[in-house]
Motif scaffolding. Structure first.
Motif, PDB file in Angstrom:
ATOM      1  N   VAL A 180      13.786 110.158 -12.269  1.00 19.85           N
ATOM      2  CA  VAL A 180      13.447 108.733 -11.387  1.00 19.85           C
ATOM      3  C   VAL A 180      12.094 108.489 -11.681  1.00 19.85           C
ATOM      4  N   PRO A 181      11.845 107.000 -11.410  1.00 22.16           N
ATOM      5  CA  PRO A 181      10.623 106.864 -11.759  1.00 22.16           C
ATOM      6  C   PRO A 181       9.551 106.986 -10.483  1.00 22.16           C
ATOM      7  N   THR A 182       8.242 107.217 -10.886  1.00 17.54           N
ATOM      8  CA  THR A 182       7.220 107.319  -9.774  1.00 17.54           C
ATOM      9  C   THR A 182       6.202 106.214  -9.880  1.00 17.54           C
ATOM     10  N   PHE A 183       5.787 105.961  -8.682  1.00 21.06           N
ATOM     11  CA  PHE A 183       4.864 104.608  -8.752  1.00 21.06           C
ATOM     12  C   PHE A 183       3.445 105.211  -8.282  1.00 21.06           C
ATOM     13  N   MET A 184       2.524 104.461  -8.990  1.00 11.79           N
ATOM     14  CA  MET A 184       0.842 105.129  -8.795  1.00 11.79           C
ATOM     15  C   MET A 184       0.332 103.911  -8.282  1.00 11.79           C
ATOM     16  N   GLU A 185      -0.442 104.028  -7.235  1.00 13.25           N
ATOM     17  CA  GLU A 185      -1.128 102.991  -6.507  1.00 13.25           C
ATOM     18  C   GLU A 185      -2.441 103.225  -7.391  1.00 13.25           C
ATOM     19  N   ALA A 186      -3.194 102.248  -8.092  1.00 16.96           N
ATOM     20  CA  ALA A 186      -4.241 102.559  -8.901  1.00 16.96           C
ATOM     21  C   ALA A 186      -5.472 101.694  -8.617  1.00 16.96           C
ATOM     22  N   THR A 187      -6.723 101.997  -8.814  1.00 16.39           N
ATOM     23  CA  THR A 187      -7.961 101.068  -8.552  1.00 16.39           C
ATOM     24  C   THR A 187      -8.839 101.528  -9.632  1.00 16.39           C
ATOM     25  N   TRP A 188      -9.207 100.611 -10.553  1.00 11.25           N
ATOM     26  CA  TRP A 188     -10.382 100.492 -11.569  1.00 11.25           C
ATOM     27  C   TRP A 188     -11.400  99.704 -11.249  1.00 11.25           C
ATOM     28  N   ARG A 189     -12.337 100.434 -11.513  1.00 10.03           N
ATOM     29  CA  ARG A 189     -13.725  99.665 -11.431  1.00 10.03           C
ATOM     30  C   ARG A 189     -14.516  99.731 -12.849  1.00 10.03           C
ATOM     31  N   PHE A 190     -14.611  98.410 -13.346  1.00 11.29           N
ATOM     32  CA  PHE A 190     -15.293  98.428 -14.649  1.00 11.29           C
ATOM     33  C   PHE A 190     -16.860  97.394 -14.565  1.00 11.29           C
ATOM     34  N   LYS A 191     -17.332  97.892 -15.743  1.00 11.38           N
ATOM     35  CA  LYS A 191     -18.668  96.961 -15.946  1.00 11.38           C
ATOM     36  C   LYS A 191     -18.296  95.736 -16.424  1.00 11.38           C
ATOM     37  N   LYS A 192     -19.047  94.589 -16.452  1.00 11.09           N
ATOM     38  CA  LYS A 192     -18.444  93.210 -16.853  1.00 11.09           C
ATOM     39  C   LYS A 192     -17.701  93.188 -18.061  1.00 11.09           C
ATOM     40  N   ASP A 193     -18.450  93.838 -19.240  1.00  3.62           N
ATOM     41  CA  ASP A 193     -17.767  93.792 -20.444  1.00  3.62           C
ATOM     42  C   ASP A 193     -16.470  94.739 -20.547  1.00  3.62           C
ATOM     43  N   GLU A 194     -16.308  95.727 -19.735  1.00  5.57           N
ATOM     44  CA  GLU A 194     -15.020  96.454 -19.747  1.00  5.57           C
ATOM     45  C   GLU A 194     -13.867  95.604 -18.961  1.00  5.57           C
ATOM     46  N   ALA A 195     -14.477  94.944 -17.900  1.00  2.00           N
ATOM     47  CA  ALA A 195     -13.203  93.921 -17.153  1.00  2.00           C
ATOM     48  C   ALA A 195     -12.778  93.029 -17.961  1.00  2.00           C
ATOM     49  N   VAL A 196     -13.835  92.228 -19.050  1.00  4.10           N
ATOM     50  CA  VAL A 196     -13.113  91.378 -19.753  1.00  4.10           C
ATOM     51  C   VAL A 196     -12.292  91.992 -20.766  1.00  4.10           C
ATOM     52  N   ALA A 197     -12.550  93.223 -21.343  1.00  4.10           N
ATOM     53  CA  ALA A 197     -11.422  93.820 -22.289  1.00  4.10           C
ATOM     54  C   ALA A 197     -10.180  94.360 -21.316  1.00  4.10           C
ATOM     55  N   PHE A 198     -10.238  94.681 -20.083  1.00  2.69           N
ATOM     56  CA  PHE A 198      -9.336  95.062 -19.304  1.00  2.69           C
ATOM     57  C   PHE A 198      -8.373  93.800 -19.126  1.00  2.69           C
ATOM     58  N   GLU A 199      -8.938  92.774 -18.799  1.00  5.89           N
ATOM     59  CA  GLU A 199      -8.063  91.462 -18.719  1.00  5.89           C
ATOM     60  C   GLU A 199      -7.275  90.965 -19.751  1.00  5.89           C
ATOM     61  N   GLY A 200      -8.048  91.186 -20.952  1.00  5.50           N
ATOM     62  CA  GLY A 200      -7.469  90.925 -22.196  1.00  5.50           C
ATOM     63  C   GLY A 200      -6.256  91.646 -22.513  1.00  5.50           C
ATOM     64  N   PHE A 201      -6.664  93.150 -22.149  1.00  7.50           N
ATOM     65  CA  PHE A 201      -5.435  94.031 -22.462  1.00  7.50           C
ATOM     66  C   PHE A 201      -4.103  93.705 -21.500  1.00  7.50           C
ATOM     67  N   VAL A 202      -4.471  93.370 -20.240  1.00 10.77           N
ATOM     68  CA  VAL A 202      -3.459  93.059 -19.259  1.00 10.77           C
ATOM     69  C   VAL A 202      -2.611  91.657 -19.850  1.00 10.77           C
ATOM     70  N   ASP A 203      -3.336  90.828 -20.020  1.00  4.97           N
ATOM     71  CA  ASP A 203      -2.639  89.460 -20.424  1.00  4.97           C
ATOM     72  C   ASP A 203      -2.266  89.442 -21.740  1.00  4.97           C
ATOM     73  N   HIS A 204      -2.802  89.965 -22.828  1.00  6.31           N
ATOM     74  CA  HIS A 204      -2.279  89.809 -24.376  1.00  6.31           C
ATOM     75  C   HIS A 204      -1.880  91.202 -24.834  1.00  6.31           C
ATOM     76  N   GLY A 205      -2.330  92.311 -24.491  1.00  5.10           N
ATOM     77  CA  GLY A 205      -2.040  93.829 -25.030  1.00  5.10           C
ATOM     78  C   GLY A 205      -0.657  93.969 -24.723  1.00  5.10           C
ATOM     79  N   VAL A 206      -0.255  94.218 -23.445  1.00  2.00           N
ATOM     80  CA  VAL A 206       0.994  94.293 -22.718  1.00  2.00           C
ATOM     81  C   VAL A 206       1.728  93.260 -22.140  1.00  2.00           C
ATOM     82  N   GLN A 207       1.080  92.177 -22.196  1.00  2.00           N
ATOM     83  CA  GLN A 207       1.791  91.111 -21.584  1.00  2.00           C
ATOM     84  C   GLN A 207       2.462  91.411 -20.164  1.00  2.00           C
TER      85      GLN A 207
END
Length: 158
Positions: free
Chosen positions: A44-71
């Protein structure tokens, strides 16, 4: 080919991660007051509540990964902390991390999301059996029984 979570980005903050496994028990109440229980599925699936903290350059990369890497809808591979250590799992965002983010300072951004873990890698049957008999080995178990039998025989022969 499965997309990997970027190695250059930090994993979710350990202090703020929590897991919740989908219930896998089917319970039937009987007329006698007792109940029957059985496992519904092997996985059965498991759900994970997750919190990330990024420096601003990492945040840009994370947003790109979310929107374009995995859509947002696609599965990807990410390391997850388990009692067995850090283990790679197939995951996908159940809730968009860009729905809930905020600046912590001018240089640090925080993102929160719910992540679905396709198949949480818990201990196998063999790993569970080994851990239950630790620190004992088969030899120590046999020796312990041998000693018990010898003590029993000596006590009864007195």
């Amino acid at each position: 080919m499965m997309v990997n979570y970027p190695l250059t980005l930090p994993l979710p903050r350990l202090k703020e991660v929590s897991y919740k496994r989908q219930s896998n028990i089917l319970r039937t109440e009987m007329g006698s007051g007792r109940a029957r229980q059985r496992r519904r599925f092997l996985s059965v699936p498991t759900f994970m509540e997750a919190t990330w903290r990024f420096k601003k350059d990492e945040a840009v990369a994370f947003e790109g990964f979310v929107d374009h890497g995995v859509q947002l809808t696609g599965w990807f591979l990410m390391d997850i902390l388990t009692p067995k250590g850090v283990v790679k799992h197939q995951v996908r965002f159940k809730k968009d991390p860009l729905e809930n983010f905020k600046p912590i300072s001018a240089l640090v951004w925080q993102y929160q999301a719910q992540v679905e873990v396709k198949e949480y890698k818990a201990a196998s049957e063999e790993e569970a059996a080994i851990s239950l008999v630790k620190p004992h080995t088969v030899a120590s178990f046999v020796s312990s029984i041998s000693n018990s039998i010898n003590n029993y025989l000596e006590y009864n022969n007195e």
